[in-house]
Write an enzyme that holds these catalytic residues in place. Structure first.
Site, mmCIF file in Angstrom:
data_model
loop_
_atom_site.group_PDB
_atom_site.id
_atom_site.type_symbol
_atom_site.label_atom_id
_atom_site.label_comp_id
_atom_site.label_asym_id
_atom_site.label_seq_id
_atom_site.Cartn_x
_atom_site.Cartn_y
_atom_site.Cartn_z
ATOM 1 N N GLU A 1 -0.042 -5.885 11.483
ATOM 2 C CA GLU A 1 0.133 -4.569 10.863
ATOM 3 C C GLU A 1 -1.181 -3.801 10.803
ATOM 4 O O GLU A 1 -1.200 -2.571 10.866
ATOM 5 C CB GLU A 1 0.679 -4.709 9.429
ATOM 6 C CG GLU A 1 1.886 -5.591 9.289
ATOM 7 C CD GLU A 1 1.542 -7.064 9.341
ATOM 8 O OE1 GLU A 1 0.531 -7.491 8.761
ATOM 9 O OE2 GLU A 1 2.275 -7.803 10.007
ATOM 10 N N GLN B 1 7.235 -4.039 -1.771
ATOM 11 C CA GLN B 1 5.959 -4.658 -2.109
ATOM 12 C C GLN B 1 5.441 -4.105 -3.426
ATOM 13 O O GLN B 1 5.214 -2.901 -3.553
ATOM 14 C CB GLN B 1 4.954 -4.384 -0.986
ATOM 15 C CG GLN B 1 3.575 -4.980 -1.197
ATOM 16 C CD GLN B 1 2.608 -4.523 -0.114
ATOM 17 O OE1 GLN B 1 2.389 -3.313 0.060
ATOM 18 N NE2 GLN B 1 2.050 -5.459 0.622
ATOM 19 N N GLY B 2 5.237 -4.962 -4.405
ATOM 20 C CA GLY B 2 4.755 -4.539 -5.715
ATOM 21 C C GLY B 2 3.286 -4.856 -5.904
ATOM 22 O O GLY B 2 2.941 -5.911 -6.454
ATOM 23 N N TYR B 3 2.440 -3.950 -5.457
ATOM 24 C CA TYR B 3 0.995 -4.138 -5.588
ATOM 25 C C TYR B 3 0.394 -3.097 -6.535
ATOM 26 O O TYR B 3 -0.100 -3.418 -7.601
ATOM 27 C CB TYR B 3 0.310 -4.055 -4.220
ATOM 28 C CG TYR B 3 0.327 -5.328 -3.421
ATOM 29 C CD1 TYR B 3 1.179 -6.375 -3.750
ATOM 30 C CD2 TYR B 3 -0.505 -5.489 -2.315
ATOM 31 C CE1 TYR B 3 1.193 -7.540 -3.013
ATOM 32 C CE2 TYR B 3 -0.499 -6.658 -1.579
ATOM 33 C CZ TYR B 3 0.353 -7.683 -1.920
ATOM 34 O OH TYR B 3 0.368 -8.836 -1.194
ATOM 35 N N GLU C 1 -11.402 6.358 1.732
ATOM 36 C CA GLU C 1 -12.609 6.043 0.960
ATOM 37 C C GLU C 1 -12.829 4.530 0.908
ATOM 38 O O GLU C 1 -13.950 4.042 1.109
ATOM 39 C CB GLU C 1 -12.487 6.609 -0.462
ATOM 40 C CG GLU C 1 -12.546 8.128 -0.546
ATOM 41 C CD GLU C 1 -11.250 8.797 -0.135
ATOM 42 O OE1 GLU C 1 -11.238 10.017 0.062
ATOM 43 O OE2 GLU C 1 -10.224 8.086 0.007
#
Length: 383
Positions: free
Chosen positions: A245, A127-129, A371
């Site tokens: 998930e 996953q490329g986030y 956070e």
């Protein structure tokens, strides 16, 4: 292979027993109860292929796409039994995240090309986030995708990309337009990791592992048909990725395993009778009981369709921070073993305090930092 008609007509408890029996019969013993082991690469492919061959693959996918079409309640039972049996963790971004996304947003070509291979465990996805300047604030993406004659050219990088070094493909977010609202200029793409211009640089963590990597895109050309959904509408796709998930991430099973390790530690170091130890152990056991009760309550709400984003965030904060508290106790009462980087043996017991502690550190970061989760809670509850 289990008969779908039998599974669909049996009770939840009968389903639980059927899956439990299968795990006891077929799950590799050398993969059991590894608190810190995560299957990757060929090992993960073997496990996914085994699930597929025996008819237990893709519990959330609709049956018409090769999945099991389970209700949310059944999916939760499925993951509970995996945790109960002590199966090794596995990412399966293709099965849990991308597959349902392509089923909802993908073209017929994308579905026929990728879904069967994901099901069979032939391809692994990452996953490329996150990016160096876009971690918690994903809308601040710097990876750009510029249209050319027959596709797009990507330049930029992604970071903290889990198991990128063993992935065959990547799904990613890239900026395709500069808009007043940053989320409106983002698109969702697929890319083959073997494409020229893609390079992977593993990131070695304090534990000496390279589970994360930085992925560089240098004039990477991808075909136009690798765009998922509409141009500039990738944010809508990304927001749909999280399904069961979100619930699984709140399961306190790692805390349960860490507390079991603490009990073993206290037994081999003869600290059971210490007042301070008794007090700490009792407090952690109560916190784990509360976390489990919270998990079950929110699961029931999710099954009824009543769970809210802030409830998922509360569950994630509680479970991840409890895992860290228990890991801290392992170090506190570890005596001379606390400073060891390797596992120590005492009789028939083998405990790796260092690995458990290091595993607990990023728990409050992945899947949304504590956070960020608290911000979601504050907005949802306080307004």
């Amino acid at each position: 292979m289990p008969d779908q008609n039998i599974i669909n007509n049996e009770s939840d408890e009968e389903f639980r027993i059927r899956f439990r029996t299968w795990l006891e019969q077929y799950y590799p013993e050398h993969w059991r109860n590894p608190l810190t082991l995560r299957l990757r690469g060929q090992a993960e492919k073997e496990w996914l292929a085994m699930l597929y061959e025996h008819g237990w693959r893709a519990p959330s996918w609709p049956r018409e796409h090769g999945g099991l079409g389970m209700s949310l309640r059944r999916q939760l039972i499925y993951y509970e039994e995996l945790a109960r049996h002590g199966t090794a963790r596995f990412i399966d971004f293709g099965g849990t995240l991308l597959g349902p996304t392509l089923i909802r947003f993908g073209t017929s070509e994308q579905k026929s090309s990728h879904l069967p291979r994901i099901l069979r465990g032939e391809t692994l996805w990452c996953q490329g986030y996150s990016e160096p300047n876009a971690g918690s604030d994903l809308a601040n993406l710097g990876l750009h995708a510029v249209p050319d004659n027959d596709g797009y050219v990507l330049n930029g990088s992604k970071i903290w990309t889990t198991q990128a070094d063993s992935a065959d493909y990547i799904f990613l977010l890239a900026r395709t337009a500069q808009t007043e609202k940053k989320q409106d200029g983002i698109s969702f793409f697929l890319a083959d990791m073997r494409t020229p211009g893609i390079s992977v640089q593993p990131i070695i963590n304090l534990q000496g592992e390279n589970e994360f990597s930085q992925v560089f895109f240098n004039d990477v050309h991808i075909p136009a048909h690798n765009l998922v959904h509409q141009l500039h509408k990738g944010w809508q796709v990304a927001r749909s990725l999280l399904g069961v998930e979100r619930i699984v991430n709140g399961n306190p099973h790692l805390s349960r395993k860490a507390l079991a390790a603490l009990d073993r530690l206290l037994n081999v170091t003869n600290q059971r009778e210490s007042s301070a130890v008794k007090l700490t152990r009792a407090r952690l056991a109560c916190e784990l009981h509360n976390a489990q009760a919270l998990y079950e309550e929110i699961c029931e709400a999710a099954i009824r369709g009543e769970a809210t984003p802030e409830q998922f965030s509360i569950m994630k904060v509680v479970s991840s921070e409890l895992f860290q508290y228990i890991a801290d106790a392992l170090i506190q009462f570890g005596q001379g073993y606390a400073g060891q980087k390797e596992a120590f043996r005492h009789g028939n017991e083998e405990i790796d305090l260092h690995q458990i502690y290091m595993l607990s550190r990023p728990a409050t970061i992945y899947s949304g930092t504590s956070e960020i989760q608290r911000n979601i809670i504050a907005r949802g509850i306080l307004g």
